[in-house]
Scaffold this motif. Structure first.
Motif, PDB file in Angstrom:
ATOM      1  N   PRO A 569       1.001  -1.351   0.032  1.00 48.77           N
ATOM      2  CA  PRO A 569       0.117   0.025   0.031  1.00 48.77           C
ATOM      3  C   PRO A 569       0.718   1.157   0.142  1.00 48.77           C
ATOM      4  N   GLN A 570       2.212   1.167   0.129  1.00 46.28           N
ATOM      5  CA  GLN A 570       2.925   2.419   0.348  1.00 46.28           C
ATOM      6  C   GLN A 570       3.378   2.699  -1.312  1.00 46.28           C
ATOM      7  N   TYR A 571       2.995   1.953  -2.079  1.00 50.06           N
ATOM      8  CA  TYR A 571       3.350   2.121  -3.510  1.00 50.06           C
ATOM      9  C   TYR A 571       2.821   3.590  -3.736  1.00 50.06           C
ATOM     10  N   LYS A 572       3.507   4.534  -4.194  1.00 46.09           N
ATOM     11  CA  LYS A 572       2.891   5.809  -4.786  1.00 46.09           C
ATOM     12  C   LYS A 572       2.263   5.660  -6.078  1.00 46.09           C
ATOM     13  N   ALA A 573       1.487   6.451  -6.410  1.00 49.90           N
ATOM     14  CA  ALA A 573       0.730   6.701  -7.609  1.00 49.90           C
ATOM     15  C   ALA A 573       1.685   6.649  -8.862  1.00 49.90           C
ATOM     16  N   SER A 574       1.204   6.221 -10.168  1.00 49.02           N
ATOM     17  CA  SER A 574       2.011   6.633 -11.407  1.00 49.02           C
ATOM     18  C   SER A 574       1.143   6.953 -12.220  1.00 49.02           C
ATOM     19  N   SER A 575       1.485   8.252 -12.872  1.00 44.39           N
ATOM     20  CA  SER A 575       0.647   8.902 -13.959  1.00 44.39           C
ATOM     21  C   SER A 575       0.985   8.731 -15.421  1.00 44.39           C
ATOM     22  N   ILE A 576       0.178   8.605 -16.194  1.00 44.34           N
ATOM     23  CA  ILE A 576       0.344   8.271 -17.569  1.00 44.34           C
ATOM     24  C   ILE A 576       0.049   9.712 -18.331  1.00 44.34           C
ATOM     25  N   VAL A 577       1.036  10.389 -19.198  1.00 47.72           N
ATOM     26  CA  VAL A 577       0.650  11.566 -19.776  1.00 47.72           C
ATOM     27  C   VAL A 577       1.277  11.231 -21.300  1.00 47.72           C
ATOM     28  N   TYR A 578       0.294  11.877 -22.211  1.00 45.27           N
ATOM     29  CA  TYR A 578       0.693  11.744 -23.755  1.00 45.27           C
ATOM     30  C   TYR A 578      -0.118  13.046 -24.446  1.00 45.27           C
ATOM     31  N   MET A 579       0.117  12.975 -25.526  1.00 47.30           N
ATOM     32  CA  MET A 579      -0.490  13.990 -26.560  1.00 47.30           C
ATOM     33  C   MET A 579      -1.303  13.246 -27.456  1.00 47.30           C
ATOM     34  N   PRO A 580      -2.736  13.329 -27.251  1.00 43.54           N
ATOM     35  CA  PRO A 580      -3.688  12.313 -27.968  1.00 43.54           C
ATOM     36  C   PRO A 580      -3.515  13.154 -29.620  1.00 43.54           C
ATOM     37  N   GLY A 581      -3.971  11.901 -30.176  1.00 39.74           N
ATOM     38  CA  GLY A 581      -3.991  12.327 -31.773  1.00 39.74           C
ATOM     39  C   GLY A 581      -2.523  11.835 -32.371  1.00 39.74           C
ATOM     40  N   VAL A 582      -1.359  11.873 -31.663  1.00 40.56           N
ATOM     41  CA  VAL A 582      -0.134  11.412 -32.284  1.00 40.56           C
ATOM     42  C   VAL A 582       0.465  10.082 -31.595  1.00 40.56           C
ATOM     43  N   ILE A 583      -0.309   9.353 -30.835  1.00 41.50           N
ATOM     44  CA  ILE A 583       0.302   8.414 -30.171  1.00 41.50           C
ATOM     45  C   ILE A 583       0.404   6.998 -30.960  1.00 41.50           C
ATOM     46  N   ALA A 584      -0.376   6.909 -31.898  1.00 41.48           N
ATOM     47  CA  ALA A 584      -0.317   5.564 -32.593  1.00 41.48           C
ATOM     48  C   ALA A 584      -0.889   5.597 -34.039  1.00 41.48           C
ATOM     49  N   ARG A 585      -0.688   4.790 -34.734  1.00 41.31           N
ATOM     50  CA  ARG A 585      -1.360   4.716 -36.135  1.00 41.31           C
ATOM     51  C   ARG A 585      -2.890   4.964 -35.863  1.00 41.31           C
ATOM     52  N   ALA A 586      -3.216   5.505 -37.050  1.00 45.51           N
ATOM     53  CA  ALA A 586      -4.684   6.172 -37.214  1.00 45.51           C
ATOM     54  C   ALA A 586      -5.447   4.982 -36.662  1.00 45.51           C
ATOM     55  N   ALA A 587      -5.167   3.803 -37.281  1.00 49.68           N
ATOM     56  CA  ALA A 587      -6.385   2.690 -36.786  1.00 49.68           C
ATOM     57  C   ALA A 587      -6.071   2.423 -35.296  1.00 49.68           C
ATOM     58  N   ASP A 588      -4.806   2.616 -34.806  1.00 56.23           N
ATOM     59  CA  ASP A 588      -4.744   2.089 -33.526  1.00 56.23           C
ATOM     60  C   ASP A 588      -5.065   3.154 -32.354  1.00 56.23           C
ATOM     61  N   GLU A 589      -5.454   4.329 -32.629  1.00 50.57           N
ATOM     62  CA  GLU A 589      -5.180   5.387 -31.638  1.00 50.57           C
ATOM     63  C   GLU A 589      -6.030   5.035 -30.774  1.00 50.57           C
ATOM     64  N   ALA A 590      -7.239   4.626 -30.771  1.00 47.72           N
ATOM     65  CA  ALA A 590      -8.196   4.310 -29.742  1.00 47.72           C
ATOM     66  C   ALA A 590      -7.588   3.360 -28.991  1.00 47.72           C
ATOM     67  N   ASN A 591      -7.144   2.368 -29.580  1.00 48.08           N
ATOM     68  CA  ASN A 591      -6.765   1.194 -29.083  1.00 48.08           C
ATOM     69  C   ASN A 591      -5.533   1.386 -28.076  1.00 48.08           C
ATOM     70  N   ALA A 592      -4.712   2.266 -28.345  1.00 51.39           N
ATOM     71  CA  ALA A 592      -3.677   2.855 -27.582  1.00 51.39           C
ATOM     72  C   ALA A 592      -4.071   3.419 -26.297  1.00 51.39           C
ATOM     73  N   VAL A 593      -5.153   4.164 -26.467  1.00 51.14           N
ATOM     74  CA  VAL A 593      -5.627   4.973 -25.142  1.00 51.14           C
ATOM     75  C   VAL A 593      -6.288   3.745 -24.354  1.00 51.14           C
ATOM     76  N   TYR A 594      -6.948   2.794 -24.981  1.00 51.33           N
ATOM     77  CA  TYR A 594      -7.495   1.749 -24.312  1.00 51.33           C
ATOM     78  C   TYR A 594      -6.427   0.601 -23.392  1.00 51.33           C
ATOM     79  N   ALA A 595      -5.525   0.859 -24.317  1.00 53.59           N
ATOM     80  CA  ALA A 595      -4.146  -0.017 -23.764  1.00 53.59           C
ATOM     81  C   ALA A 595      -3.593   0.730 -22.230  1.00 53.59           C
ATOM     82  N   LEU A 596      -3.669   2.185 -22.432  1.00 55.61           N
ATOM     83  CA  LEU A 596      -3.131   2.806 -21.532  1.00 55.61           C
ATOM     84  C   LEU A 596      -4.010   3.030 -20.436  1.00 55.61           C
TER      85      LEU A 596
END
Ligand code: SF4
Ligand code: SF4
Ligand code: SF4
Ligand code: FES
Length: 994
Positions: A569-596
């Motif tokens: 329980p002492q683990y601190k949190a981890s935060s994911i940051v990214y710029m949407p719209g550039v993170i994956a191939r067009a067809a994968d963009e939503a899936n990349a968000v789901y995977a994150l």
């Protein structure tokens, strides 16, 4: 953390143990004069201007307050006779060599040396037994000058550049009386790691460093500063637009103010001269006899209203902007829905972040970042930056992030095929082959489950779909994923552990721990509305999971699940940051968000301080344009079109009988409709799709096919050239309103200058147009529009302009070697949802759970990207530059930013350049599946072997590859033909011999 109490000039104040006296005094409301101290930077102790008297064992002692921690029971005098004499001596010593050129100094009127000489009654300058040193003014870069003779050697510039910006572009040179600051080897700053942020100038207490102003020079006491929110990217920095005689002169910032904590980037500080540009539209125009002709506002608005209403319904469409205010986005969609009876309303983010943001909304509930900027800095044990380059696209967030990583030991994972600037501070850099990122994220999830690092209780109580998700992960081993992605298996495991444990697995590698180890923040008593607290730094003695603990690839999902335990329980949190719209191939963009999102849910990081999934959308008001209803499928506040009560509420408030309830066309299908003759009229506000959208020729053909096009903008753009009517708008510095930044914070923009010529604020134009379209729009000002919005949008319900004007304070405690520094960060604005006027906003979404929306761990299926071939041996991706913000749609009108020649060549690895026989700097031709272009070759180790990187530079119509790749990635052609590999194209280059 224990507290100590001290009495300063008779005022008792209690502060955390280790607090410097200078900070304790500030808490007591006493500012101690100083040159070299800056809250949040390491104490330097160079100037002695901050001396105070403190009670000690031998009576009162003289110490420097910026380097002396407060001790319990201490009595401190900051303005005694002795202290004043000491300070006078310091000032006299400084004045000996200082040129007495106040009348021509840029800092005159805001110079600490000048002010202190008055305050401490320095009436005479000492004499010298040597000739006075006189050195010439030096131009360090197109933005910054240095006058060494004015320097008081405080070192603020050197330290802010190193500690806050991470650039190390300034250093000390020479010694003794010749000592001065300089650039490395005396180079131009442009040839160093300098980002041209101007922070060094901002913190210089005298006139040694100065910025070039935009166009007019004026005395500091003549310029009028107006506090506003930056109009460029979505960090939402607070800045002062300084004006003189109704022209924008320069932009400044203030330490400890805004989410940016007083720091700006090159676009925010030096790019706003676009407001003064001579190509601004100054008068309304309509087409007469085939030519655009200036007319009065009444004629133009009558003409536009008459033509738009001819096509009301399915034949009309509108595109809004990510740069206009919330009020303006709201009015535009109100006109389209209420006045033109159509849901054909969208905004430019469709081609960039909208698909990714909607995926986030589908996954969690709101299409918005879950956490806030300060929350990430202060509470995350680990930050995962995914496939973005925030140092270029959202510089101020990245500057402060790197500072935090270096000071507090926060861990940073960078996932990016390229070696971006943040990699320099990363705990680990994973460089998957472009297009294989989903395989990498799935593999990280598998490691987390195999090693029992998932939050089993959180998942079982709050999240669905675990069984199928687990089964899908087990189809690919970590070694197979390593093989596919090119990332070593052990790196995948290490990154997964770091992420799942909030960085705890590598605390033993902590950078020199400061004596006060916790990075925490304490609410100001009675002051701040959002105190953000964090637990003490996790104990580093606990052993990390080892590779030996890792589950075997052959384990069944059931076996793996059986091993899952509740993490420490002492683990601190981890935060994911990214710029949407550039993170994956067009067809994968939503899936990349789901995977994150899967990673965050799996580890219980959603709804947690310092955690979450945090997209940094591009432009300043992308979030606000979507919030305010510039979407074809949502009413303002993300209220659904199939929610009859919501639709009726809007219809009633707008005084219309009914509103359309079927989803309208998005931007892609608008172009398709225009090309097919189904859309006959379009209204484009504040956007230039002919420049900034993919496949510009296709967009142009679609717009050419319209029967009526009206463009409302500040410049005569390539799109405006096609229009039948042009409505000249005010820039963000010429109007009031609100914008919403990437962390859902609604903030004020304020009018600093009058609009140019006959230009008017977009809200005023839209209000007059709306009346002509039969809507009741008797708004006196943006505040009255906002008043209507908050009644209709529950997420903004508790916000008012007057609440936005009230500062709130966040007290930050920063560990420093030997002590701590703390400061009050002055924040304004509210992070939505703000359900009522007693609400202080929501810094962390889903902290109380997900309501009725139970999120799913979604199966994310990876498909391999198009393989390179012998003919097309390179994988091409695109990069962005802070000097050419948003493809230069605004920055190309900035004289200052354009001084820096865009570095827009094609970058390849030296091995690839050798193999192709093309030398650095050579002209080349680039061939891809979407077209070909000319460029020049830049050979660099920063690009991995087999890859090529096209810098964004400033797009031009004759550069289809850049326009297509950089403008957006989640791109579907208007005729529904999907281009799956747009962000990642296979390519070949050859030397251009012609
Ligand atoms: S402009 Fe910014 S990066 Fe450049 S020297 Fe100054 S502080 Fe450093
Ligand atoms: S240039 Fe300015 S900030 Fe830098 S050391 Fe000199 S006085 Fe200080
Ligand atoms: S462009 Fe972004 S990071 Fe730069 S000053 Fe403006 S809001 Fe801040
Ligand atoms: S501010 Fe304390 S020594 Fe300079």
């Amino acid at each position: 953390m224990a507290d100590v109490s001290v009495t300063i000039d008779g005022i008792k104040v209690t502060v955390p143990k280790g607090t410097y006296l200078i900070d304790a005094a500030r808490k007591a409301g006493i500012n101690i004069s100083n040159f070299c101290y800056l809250p949040g930077l390491r104490a330097y102790g160079a100037c002695r201007m901050c001396v105070v008297e403190v009670s000690g064992r031998k009576g009162m002692e003289t110490v420097i307050s910026c380097g002396t921690p407060a001790a319990d029971g201490q009595v401190v005098l900051t303005n005694s006779e002795h202290v004043r004499e000491e300070k006078k001596r310091v000032l006299q010593a400084l004045d000996v060599d200082h040129p007495v050129d106040c009348p021509i100094c840029e800092a005159s009127g805001r110079c600490d040396l000048q002010d202190y000489c008055y305050e401490f009654e320095v009436t005479k300058v000492g004499s010298l037994d040597r000739p006075k040193i006189v050195r010439p003014l030096e131009r360090l870069s197109p933005f910054i000058d240095l006058d060494r003779d004015r320097c008081v050697l405080c070192g603020r510039c050197v330290r802010i550049c190193d500690e806050t910006i991470g650039a190390e572009a300034l250093a000390w040179a020479d010694r003794g009386v010749e000592a001065a600051i300089d650039t490395p080897f005396g180079k131009s700053l442009l040839d160093t790691a300098c980002t041209s942020c101007g922070s060094c100038v901002q913190v210089c207490p005298v006139g040694a460093l100065s910025s070039h102003t935009y166009e007019i020079s004026a005395h500091n006491w003549e310029v009028q500063p107006t506090r506003t929110t930056c109009g460029m990217c979505s960090v939402g920095c607070q800045e002062y637009v300084e004006t003189y005689r109704n022209r924008v002169v320069q932009v400044s910032s203030e330490d400890s103010v805004g989410v940016n904590d007083g720091v700006l980037c090159v676009s925010g500080r030096y790019g706003l001269d676009f407001v003064n540009h001579k190509q601004r539209l100054l008068a309304p125009m309509i087409k007469r006899d085939g030519k655009l002709t200036e007319v009065s506002w009444d004629v133009a608005l009558d003409y536009v209203a008459a033509n738009l209403s001819r096509y009301a319904g399915e034949q009309v469409a509108a595109i809004g902007s990510s740069h206009t205010s919330n009020e303006e986005a709201y009015l535009l969609q109100k006109i389209v829905r209420g006045g033109l009876k159509s849901n054909n309303i969208d905004h430019d983010a469709r081609l960039g972040s909208t698909p990714a943001m909607q995926a986030l909304g589908d996954a969690l509930g709101y299409p918005a970042a879950t956490n806030g900027i300060q929350d990430i800095y202060m509470n995350a044990g680990c930050v995962l930056e995914f496939n973005s380059n925030l140092y270029e696209t959202h510089p101020v967030f990245a500057y402060n992030l790197q500072k935090n990583v270096r000071i507090t030991g926060q861990k940073l994972i960078v996932i990016n095929p390229l070696r971006t600037r943040l990699v320099e501070w990363a705990t680990i850099h994973l460089a998957p082959r472009p297009g294989t990122e989903l395989a990498l994220l799935n593999a990280m999830a598998r490691v987390i489950i195999e090693e029992g690092l998932n939050e089993a209780d959180y998942v079982s109580s709050k999240v669905d779909g675990y069984e199928q998700y687990l089964a899908s992960l087990m189809t690919t081993t970590i070694d197979e994923a390593a093989n596919e992605t090119g990332v070593p298996a052990e790196d995948i495991r290490r990154a997964a552990r770091l992420y799942a444990t909030g960085g705890k697995t590598e605390q033993q590698q902590e950078i020199k721990p400061p004596p006060v180890a916790a990075n925490t923040s304490v609410p100001v008593s009675g002051g701040p509305e959002q105190g953000i607290g964090v637990p003490a730094m996790a104990n580093s003695s606990q052993s990390a999971p080892t590779p030996e603990n890792a589950g075997a690839a052959s384990q069944s999902p059931a076996q793996v699940q059986a091993q899952a335990t509740t993490p420490d329980p002492q683990y601190k949190a981890s935060s994911i940051v990214y710029m949407p719209g550039v993170i994956a191939r067009a067809a994968d963009e939503a899936n990349a968000v789901y995977a994150l999102v899967n990673l965050a849910l799996l580890t219980g990081n959603v709804g947690r301080k310092g955690g979450g999934v945090n997209p940094f959308v591009g432009q300043n008001n992308k979030q606000g344009a979507a919030d305010s209803g510039c979407l074809p499928n949502y009413l303002p506040g993300y209220q659904r079109l199939d929610d009859t009560a919501a639709v009726n509420k809007f219809a009633q408030a707008w005084g219309v009988d009914a509103l359309p309830t079927t989803a309208g066309r998005d931007l892609n299908t608008m172009y398709a409709g225009a090309a097919a003759g189904e859309i006959k009229a379009m209204f484009i506000v504040g956007e230039n799709p002919v420049l900034a959208d993919p496949e510009p020729e296709r967009v142009k053909r679609a717009l050419d096919n319209l029967e009526f096009l009206v463009v409302q903008d500040i410049f005569m753009t390539e799109t405006a050239e096609l229009a039948d009517a042009i409505l000249p708008a005010a820039s963000f510095a010429e109007k009031d309103g609100t914008t919403t930044n990437a962390e859902r914070r609604v903030q004020r923009i304020r009018m600093a200058v009058e609009p140019r010529g006959l230009a008017r604020p977009d809200w005023a134009i839209l209000a007059d147009l709306g009346v002509r379209l039969g809507l009741k729009m008797d708004y006196r000002n943006p505040s009255s529009i906002f008043g209507e919005m908050v009644k209709l949008m529950p997420i903004y319900a508790g916000i008012t302009y007057s609440r936005l004007d009230v500062a709130r304070y966040l007290e930050l405690v920063v560990p420093m070697p030997g002590a701590i520094s703390y400061k009050q960060l002055k924040l304004q604005g509210y992070q939505w949802p703000v359900p009522d006027r007693s609400s202080k906003g929501t810094d962390v979404l889903y902290a109380d759970g997900f309501g009725t929306h139970r999120p799913n761990l979604r199966v994310v299926t990876y498909t391999a990207p198009t393989a390179t071939t012998e003919q097309m041996p390179l994988t091409l991706t695109a990069a962005r530059s802070s000097y050419a913000f948003n493809m230069g749609t605004l920055s190309r009108y900035s004289r200052m930013l354009n001084i820096v020649e865009p570095d827009d060549g094609l970058r390849v690895n030296p091995a690839d350049a050798r193999r192709m026989g093309v030398a650095n700097g050579a002209p080349i031709k680039l061939f891809t599946s979407v077209g070909e272009a000319k460029s020049k070759l830049i050979v660099t180790e920063d690009v991995p072997h087999g890859q090529a990187l096209l810098a964004s530079g400033q797009a031009t119509r004759d550069d289809p590859i850049r326009a297509t790749m950089v403008a957006h990635d989640g791109y579907q052609r208007p005729d529904s033909e999907l281009i799956p590999d747009l962000r990642v194209l296979v390519a070949r280059i050859e030397q251009d011999k012609g």
